[in-house]
Scaffold this motif. Structure first.
Motif, PDB file in Angstrom:
ATOM      1  N   LYS A 122      31.069  54.541  28.892  1.00  0.00           N
ATOM      2  CA  LYS A 122      29.646  54.316  28.659  1.00  0.00           C
ATOM      3  C   LYS A 122      29.158  55.093  27.445  1.00  0.00           C
ATOM      4  O   LYS A 122      28.406  54.545  26.612  1.00  0.00           O
ATOM      5  CB  LYS A 122      28.854  54.737  29.908  1.00  0.00           C
ATOM      6  CG  LYS A 122      27.351  54.552  29.776  1.00  0.00           C
ATOM      7  CD  LYS A 122      26.961  53.093  29.638  1.00  0.00           C
ATOM      8  CE  LYS A 122      25.447  52.928  29.632  1.00  0.00           C
ATOM      9  NZ  LYS A 122      25.040  51.507  29.474  1.00  0.00           N
TER      10      LYS A 122
ATOM     11  N   ASP B 246      16.730  54.750  26.219  1.00  0.00           N
ATOM     12  CA  ASP B 246      16.706  53.550  27.052  1.00  0.00           C
ATOM     13  C   ASP B 246      16.796  53.922  28.528  1.00  0.00           C
ATOM     14  O   ASP B 246      17.668  54.693  28.930  1.00  0.00           O
ATOM     15  CB  ASP B 246      17.874  52.637  26.674  1.00  0.00           C
ATOM     16  CG  ASP B 246      17.792  51.288  27.381  1.00  0.00           C
ATOM     17  OD1 ASP B 246      18.266  51.205  28.537  1.00  0.00           O
ATOM     18  OD2 ASP B 246      17.251  50.338  26.782  1.00  0.00           O
ATOM     19  N   GLU B 247      15.911  53.348  29.358  1.00  0.00           N
ATOM     20  CA  GLU B 247      15.872  53.701  30.780  1.00  0.00           C
ATOM     21  C   GLU B 247      17.128  53.249  31.517  1.00  0.00           C
ATOM     22  O   GLU B 247      17.588  53.928  32.441  1.00  0.00           O
ATOM     23  CB  GLU B 247      14.643  53.066  31.432  1.00  0.00           C
ATOM     24  CG  GLU B 247      14.531  53.313  32.932  1.00  0.00           C
ATOM     25  CD  GLU B 247      14.495  54.784  33.312  1.00  0.00           C
ATOM     26  OE1 GLU B 247      14.916  55.098  34.444  1.00  0.00           O
ATOM     27  OE2 GLU B 247      14.059  55.621  32.480  1.00  0.00           O
ATOM     28  N   ASN B 248      17.726  52.143  31.127  1.00  0.00           N
ATOM     29  CA  ASN B 248      18.945  51.683  31.787  1.00  0.00           C
ATOM     30  C   ASN B 248      20.108  52.648  31.553  1.00  0.00           C
ATOM     31  O   ASN B 248      20.922  52.886  32.444  1.00  0.00           O
ATOM     32  CB  ASN B 248      19.324  50.280  31.292  1.00  0.00           C
ATOM     33  CG  ASN B 248      18.371  49.223  31.798  1.00  0.00           C
ATOM     34  OD1 ASN B 248      17.819  49.349  32.898  1.00  0.00           O
ATOM     35  ND2 ASN B 248      18.152  48.177  31.007  1.00  0.00           N
ATOM     36  N   ASP B 249      20.177  53.200  30.344  1.00  0.00           N
ATOM     37  CA  ASP B 249      21.226  54.183  30.047  1.00  0.00           C
ATOM     38  C   ASP B 249      21.009  55.464  30.849  1.00  0.00           C
ATOM     39  O   ASP B 249      21.961  56.041  31.386  1.00  0.00           O
ATOM     40  CB  ASP B 249      21.240  54.507  28.550  1.00  0.00           C
ATOM     41  CG  ASP B 249      21.612  53.289  27.705  1.00  0.00           C
ATOM     42  OD1 ASP B 249      22.309  52.406  28.235  1.00  0.00           O
ATOM     43  OD2 ASP B 249      21.185  53.237  26.532  1.00  0.00           O
ATOM     44  N   ARG B 250      19.769  55.876  30.919  1.00  0.00           N
ATOM     45  CA  ARG B 250      19.464  57.084  31.695  1.00  0.00           C
ATOM     46  C   ARG B 250      19.745  56.864  33.182  1.00  0.00           C
ATOM     47  O   ARG B 250      20.237  57.757  33.877  1.00  0.00           O
ATOM     48  CB  ARG B 250      17.997  57.474  31.482  1.00  0.00           C
ATOM     49  CG  ARG B 250      17.654  57.814  30.040  1.00  0.00           C
ATOM     50  CD  ARG B 250      16.143  57.861  29.837  1.00  0.00           C
ATOM     51  NE  ARG B 250      15.560  59.017  30.483  1.00  0.00           N
ATOM     52  CZ  ARG B 250      15.337  60.191  29.895  1.00  0.00           C
ATOM     53  NH1 ARG B 250      15.675  60.368  28.623  1.00  0.00           N
ATOM     54  NH2 ARG B 250      14.780  61.196  30.545  1.00  0.00           N
ATOM     55  N   LYS B 251      19.446  55.654  33.659  1.00  0.00           N
ATOM     56  CA  LYS B 251      19.685  55.330  35.069  1.00  0.00           C
ATOM     57  C   LYS B 251      21.175  55.373  35.393  1.00  0.00           C
ATOM     58  O   LYS B 251      21.572  55.819  36.474  1.00  0.00           O
ATOM     59  CB  LYS B 251      19.115  53.950  35.375  1.00  0.00           C
ATOM     60  CG  LYS B 251      19.258  53.525  36.830  1.00  0.00           C
ATOM     61  CD  LYS B 251      18.636  52.153  37.051  1.00  0.00           C
ATOM     62  CE  LYS B 251      18.793  51.718  38.502  1.00  0.00           C
ATOM     63  NZ  LYS B 251      18.203  50.373  38.739  1.00  0.00           N
ATOM     64  N   PHE B 252      22.005  54.921  34.433  1.00  0.00           N
ATOM     65  CA  PHE B 252      23.454  54.934  34.644  1.00  0.00           C
ATOM     66  C   PHE B 252      23.945  56.362  34.896  1.00  0.00           C
ATOM     67  O   PHE B 252      24.670  56.626  35.864  1.00  0.00           O
ATOM     68  CB  PHE B 252      24.157  54.333  33.426  1.00  0.00           C
ATOM     69  CG  PHE B 252      25.661  54.355  33.527  1.00  0.00           C
ATOM     70  CD1 PHE B 252      26.347  53.279  34.060  1.00  0.00           C
ATOM     71  CD2 PHE B 252      26.382  55.457  33.089  1.00  0.00           C
ATOM     72  CE1 PHE B 252      27.737  53.296  34.154  1.00  0.00           C
ATOM     73  CE2 PHE B 252      27.769  55.485  33.182  1.00  0.00           C
ATOM     74  CZ  PHE B 252      28.443  54.403  33.713  1.00  0.00           C
TER      75      PHE B 252
ATOM     76  N   ASP C  10      27.088  47.958  38.559  1.00  0.00           N
ATOM     77  CA  ASP C  10      27.958  46.793  38.434  1.00  0.00           C
ATOM     78  C   ASP C  10      29.435  47.169  38.468  1.00  0.00           C
ATOM     79  O   ASP C  10      30.266  46.396  38.939  1.00  0.00           O
ATOM     80  CB  ASP C  10      27.646  46.055  37.122  1.00  0.00           C
ATOM     81  CG  ASP C  10      26.242  45.460  37.154  1.00  0.00           C
ATOM     82  OD1 ASP C  10      25.632  45.362  36.080  1.00  0.00           O
ATOM     83  OD2 ASP C  10      25.783  45.105  38.259  1.00  0.00           O
TER      84      ASP C  10
ATOM     85  N   ASP D 121      23.583  49.239  43.208  1.00  0.00           N
ATOM     86  CA  ASP D 121      22.894  48.941  41.943  1.00  0.00           C
ATOM     87  C   ASP D 121      23.730  49.282  40.723  1.00  0.00           C
ATOM     88  O   ASP D 121      23.201  49.432  39.623  1.00  0.00           O
ATOM     89  CB  ASP D 121      21.546  49.681  41.852  1.00  0.00           C
ATOM     90  CG  ASP D 121      20.641  49.339  43.013  1.00  0.00           C
ATOM     91  OD1 ASP D 121      19.943  50.254  43.476  1.00  0.00           O
ATOM     92  OD2 ASP D 121      20.650  48.164  43.450  1.00  0.00           O
TER      93      ASP D 121
END
Length: 287
Positions: free
Chosen positions: A167, A111-117, A147, A145
């Motif tokens: 996470k 998932d790109e959101n997980d990688r971005k984190f 939270d 960006d």
């Protein structure tokens, strides 16, 4: 950290950098030179002290004490350099562990959101640790960006580590990583806190006060008694000789003071900000 060519001898000899000990010690060296010249004048011209007077034998004491002070200064500089080098090894470990964690997560996360984190938070830990060791307030701009927020009244590196671990635990609960993968990631995550604690140990535990104070007093009184024993033999040349001896001894102590805290703002301290920037670049390439 100062960049230089280790093989360029003449640059070292004739170039005076702004952090050079000559600049820092010059006022004291000037005062000691005047003091030594005054002692030489009084002994040679006023009191007419000759080689048959007992005061001429004071250099015997200096010879015995010179060996002691050399041992103390060698131990002092070696101890300070060990602290500096240990700090460099710890930040080298932080670089490698950040890379390893990024490499493992790049293979596990889809998932790109997980990688971005993790693309944001792995280098953030290094940046926060740099600021934490320099005792400065952490900028909230590091968390654009993102939270999650940091409580600036708490231990900042611990909070970043907590966010990353929570996470990863959420990823396990969501079945995005397996239990075996969770165990594989634990080593790098645990190493962050180990490195932070070791850096804090260096930062918060200076050389014992009594030891440092004794060396400074020893150098001062050793230098102040030199003109009494050498004025008869050297005359007015005792002034530059004593100044040079003081410069050598005091410079070693100044160098030790500068490098014993490798996380300060001196020019020879570790470039932790640059290292954290390199971690950010490498992590962004990997995830």
């Amino acid at each position: 950290m100062i960049s230089y060519n280790t093989k360029d001898w003449f640059t070292f000899i004739f170039h005076f950098h702004k952090s050079d000990t000559v600049r820092k010690l010059f006022p004291v060296m000037l005062a000691i030179g005047i003091y030594s010249a005054l002692i030489g004048y009084l002994e040679v011209e006023y009191f007419k002290i000759g080689k048959n007077d007992y005061i001429h034998n004071i250099p015997i004491m200096h010879g015995m004490l010179g060996f002691v002070i050399s041992l103390l200064l060698v131990f002092r500089t070696n101890t300070a350099y060990d602290r500096w080098w240990e700090g460099r090894k710890l930040w080298g470990s932080l670089v490698n562990n950040s890379r390893n964690l990024a490499i493992k997560l790049s293979a596990m996360l889809k998932d790109e959101n997980d990688r971005k984190f993790f693309r944001k938070f792995i280098p953030t830990y290094a940046s926060i640790l740099h600021k934490h060791l320099h005792d400065s307030e952490t900028s909230k701009q590091l968390f654009d960006d993102v939270d999650l927020e940091i409580d600036h009244h708490k231990h900042k590196p611990n909070q970043v580590k907590r966010m990353m671990f929570h996470k990863i635990n959420d990823l396990y609960d969501a079945k995005k990583i397996t239990g075996e993968q969770l165990i594989i990631l634990n080593e790098e995550l645990q190493s962050f806190t180990d490195i932070c604690g070791a850096c804090e140990r260096i930062k918060n535990t200076p050389i014992p006060y009594s030891y440092s104070a004794f060396i400074k007093k020893f150098i001062f009184f050793y230098t102040m008694t030199l003109p009494f024993g050498y004025s008869v033999s050297l005359g007015y040349f005792v002034a530059p000789v004593v100044v040079f001896i003081f410069y050598v001894l005091a410079s070693l102590e100044l160098i030790a003071e500068e490098i014993e805290d490798p996380f300060g703002d001196d020019e020879n301290d570790l470039p932790t900000k640059k290292i954290s920037e390199n971690i950010k670049k490498h992590v962004e390439e990997l995830i």
